[in-house]
Design a protein around this motif. Sequence first.
Motif, PDB file in Angstrom:
ATOM      1  N   TRP A 107      18.200   6.131  -7.707  1.00 16.59           N
ATOM      2  CA  TRP A 107      19.240   5.454  -7.124  1.00 16.59           C
ATOM      3  C   TRP A 107      18.978   4.688  -5.890  1.00 16.59           C
ATOM      4  N   ALA A 108      18.355   5.454  -4.943  1.00 14.78           N
ATOM      5  CA  ALA A 108      17.726   4.851  -3.632  1.00 14.78           C
ATOM      6  C   ALA A 108      17.032   3.467  -3.914  1.00 14.78           C
ATOM      7  N   TRP A 109      15.920   3.754  -4.960  1.00 13.68           N
ATOM      8  CA  TRP A 109      15.309   2.558  -5.087  1.00 13.68           C
ATOM      9  C   TRP A 109      15.796   1.371  -5.682  1.00 13.68           C
ATOM     10  N   VAL A 110      16.715   1.601  -6.782  1.00 14.51           N
ATOM     11  CA  VAL A 110      17.684   0.559  -7.255  1.00 14.51           C
ATOM     12  C   VAL A 110      18.520  -0.015  -6.250  1.00 14.51           C
ATOM     13  N   GLY A 111      19.265   0.744  -5.464  1.00 13.54           N
ATOM     14  CA  GLY A 111      20.067   0.259  -4.568  1.00 13.54           C
ATOM     15  C   GLY A 111      19.466  -0.481  -3.533  1.00 13.54           C
ATOM     16  N   SER A 112      18.490  -0.289  -3.107  1.00 15.49           N
ATOM     17  CA  SER A 112      17.491  -0.966  -2.103  1.00 15.49           C
ATOM     18  C   SER A 112      17.223  -2.276  -2.680  1.00 15.49           C
ATOM     19  N   CYS A 113      16.641  -2.184  -3.980  1.00 18.42           N
ATOM     20  CA  CYS A 113      16.318  -3.328  -4.566  1.00 18.42           C
ATOM     21  C   CYS A 113      17.294  -4.316  -4.780  1.00 18.42           C
ATOM     22  N   PHE A 114      18.579  -3.891  -5.059  1.00 18.33           N
ATOM     23  CA  PHE A 114      19.523  -4.948  -5.195  1.00 18.33           C
ATOM     24  C   PHE A 114      20.073  -5.433  -3.824  1.00 18.33           C
ATOM     25  N   VAL A 115      20.020  -4.777  -2.938  1.00 19.69           N
ATOM     26  CA  VAL A 115      20.168  -5.605  -1.402  1.00 19.69           C
ATOM     27  C   VAL A 115      19.049  -6.407  -0.841  1.00 19.69           C
ATOM     28  N   GLU A 116      17.773  -5.743  -0.857  1.00 13.90           N
ATOM     29  CA  GLU A 116      16.738  -6.561  -0.397  1.00 13.90           C
ATOM     30  C   GLU A 116      15.727  -7.226  -1.440  1.00 13.90           C
ATOM     31  N   GLY A 117      15.698  -6.796  -2.575  1.00 14.69           N
ATOM     32  CA  GLY A 117      14.774  -7.578  -3.541  1.00 14.69           C
ATOM     33  C   GLY A 117      13.418  -7.176  -3.242  1.00 14.69           C
ATOM     34  N   TRP A 118      12.530  -8.291  -3.080  1.00 14.59           N
ATOM     35  CA  TRP A 118      11.306  -8.242  -3.174  1.00 14.59           C
ATOM     36  C   TRP A 118      10.539  -7.087  -2.092  1.00 14.59           C
ATOM     37  N   THR A 119      11.079  -7.039  -1.185  1.00 14.81           N
ATOM     38  CA  THR A 119      10.285  -6.025  -0.146  1.00 14.81           C
ATOM     39  C   THR A 119      10.398  -4.587  -0.930  1.00 14.81           C
ATOM     40  N   SER A 120      11.366  -4.297  -1.497  1.00 11.00           N
ATOM     41  CA  SER A 120      11.451  -2.938  -2.117  1.00 11.00           C
ATOM     42  C   SER A 120      10.223  -2.718  -3.123  1.00 11.00           C
ATOM     43  N   PHE A 121       9.982  -3.808  -3.611  1.00  7.71           N
ATOM     44  CA  PHE A 121       8.712  -3.720  -4.596  1.00  7.71           C
ATOM     45  C   PHE A 121       7.470  -3.658  -3.829  1.00  7.71           C
ATOM     46  N   LYS A 122       7.406  -3.987  -2.778  1.00 10.12           N
ATOM     47  CA  LYS A 122       6.411  -4.120  -1.688  1.00 10.12           C
ATOM     48  C   LYS A 122       6.078  -2.758  -1.265  1.00 10.12           C
ATOM     49  N   ARG A 123       6.874  -1.993  -1.007  1.00 11.11           N
ATOM     50  CA  ARG A 123       6.822  -0.588  -0.674  1.00 11.11           C
ATOM     51  C   ARG A 123       6.672   0.219  -1.796  1.00 11.11           C
ATOM     52  N   LEU A 124       7.144   0.014  -2.926  1.00 11.87           N
ATOM     53  CA  LEU A 124       6.990   0.791  -4.027  1.00 11.87           C
ATOM     54  C   LEU A 124       5.539   0.537  -4.626  1.00 11.87           C
ATOM     55  N   ASN A 125       5.115  -0.523  -4.622  1.00  9.63           N
ATOM     56  CA  ASN A 125       3.544  -0.744  -4.976  1.00  9.63           C
ATOM     57  C   ASN A 125       2.559  -0.244  -4.060  1.00  9.63           C
ATOM     58  N   GLY A 126       2.935  -0.255  -2.637  1.00 10.18           N
ATOM     59  CA  GLY A 126       2.213   0.389  -1.666  1.00 10.18           C
ATOM     60  C   GLY A 126       1.922   2.133  -2.171  1.00 10.18           C
ATOM     61  N   LEU A 127       3.246   2.602  -2.238  1.00 11.75           N
ATOM     62  CA  LEU A 127       3.178   4.027  -2.640  1.00 11.75           C
ATOM     63  C   LEU A 127       2.349   4.237  -3.983  1.00 11.75           C
ATOM     64  N   ILE A 128       2.719   3.432  -5.046  1.00  9.61           N
ATOM     65  CA  ILE A 128       1.714   3.708  -6.198  1.00  9.61           C
ATOM     66  C   ILE A 128       0.346   3.630  -5.917  1.00  9.61           C
ATOM     67  N   SER A 129      -0.064   2.522  -5.001  1.00 10.34           N
ATOM     68  CA  SER A 129      -1.404   2.584  -4.710  1.00 10.34           C
ATOM     69  C   SER A 129      -2.032   3.723  -4.040  1.00 10.34           C
ATOM     70  N   GLU A 130      -1.169   4.206  -3.046  1.00  9.43           N
ATOM     71  CA  GLU A 130      -1.625   5.222  -2.265  1.00  9.43           C
ATOM     72  C   GLU A 130      -1.577   6.655  -3.100  1.00  9.43           C
ATOM     73  N   LYS A 131      -0.874   6.599  -4.101  1.00  3.86           N
ATOM     74  CA  LYS A 131      -0.820   7.803  -5.097  1.00  3.86           C
ATOM     75  C   LYS A 131      -2.081   7.834  -5.939  1.00  3.86           C
ATOM     76  N   THR A 132      -2.532   6.515  -6.149  1.00  2.49           N
ATOM     77  CA  THR A 132      -3.572   6.173  -6.996  1.00  2.49           C
ATOM     78  C   THR A 132      -4.956   6.395  -6.381  1.00  2.49           C
TER      79      THR A 132
END
Length: 179
Positions: A146-171
């Motif tokens: 819900w936090a990711w989705v809510g944040s995405c609805f408010v801000e859009g593309w920068t939420s993807f930037k943070r999520l992609n960074g997290l995925i890259s870090e975990k990878t």
Amino acid sequence: MTDITLTDMKFEYGGAKPTIHFDPPLASFREARERLVQMDQEALKALGLSDIRITNFIPPYADALSLVNFSVCILTWAAFGRPANFQPGSLLFDSLLFRFPAFASFCSTIQPFLFPIMALIHAYEVTLMMTKLERHSLLMDSWQWWAWVGSCFVEGWTSFKRLNGLISEKTREKESKKH
């Protein structure tokens, strides 16, 4: 799992008792872990899921760009949410925009177009975010989803930037553990 042999694994859940056969059979039980990891990878791939699981949320204040974008977007949502915000008598107009009547008039003119366009764009981004979260095994029964989705609805593309960074870090973490 109720039993494992060199030829199969037996499970029991909800009254069902399925058996999964090893093809080829295991040579020894030492081989079981490696084979189960391989089977898990194949199952994830067949389901279109990633082996990188998202379990946490990174808030917009984690980096300056996200914070600025989130702030601008939330202020835009609030200001352009109703046309009356740009008219005399509204809190926004009476406290700030009365000094800039031409700008208030411009905002009033674009409000009927800006708000629905912004809502459509952000709703589309939310559907992309939901798909990405599902692919990384974060489901809607968690506050992080819900936090990711809510944040995405408010801000859009920068939420993807943070999520992609997290995925890259975990990878990277996962790759470093292999070596």
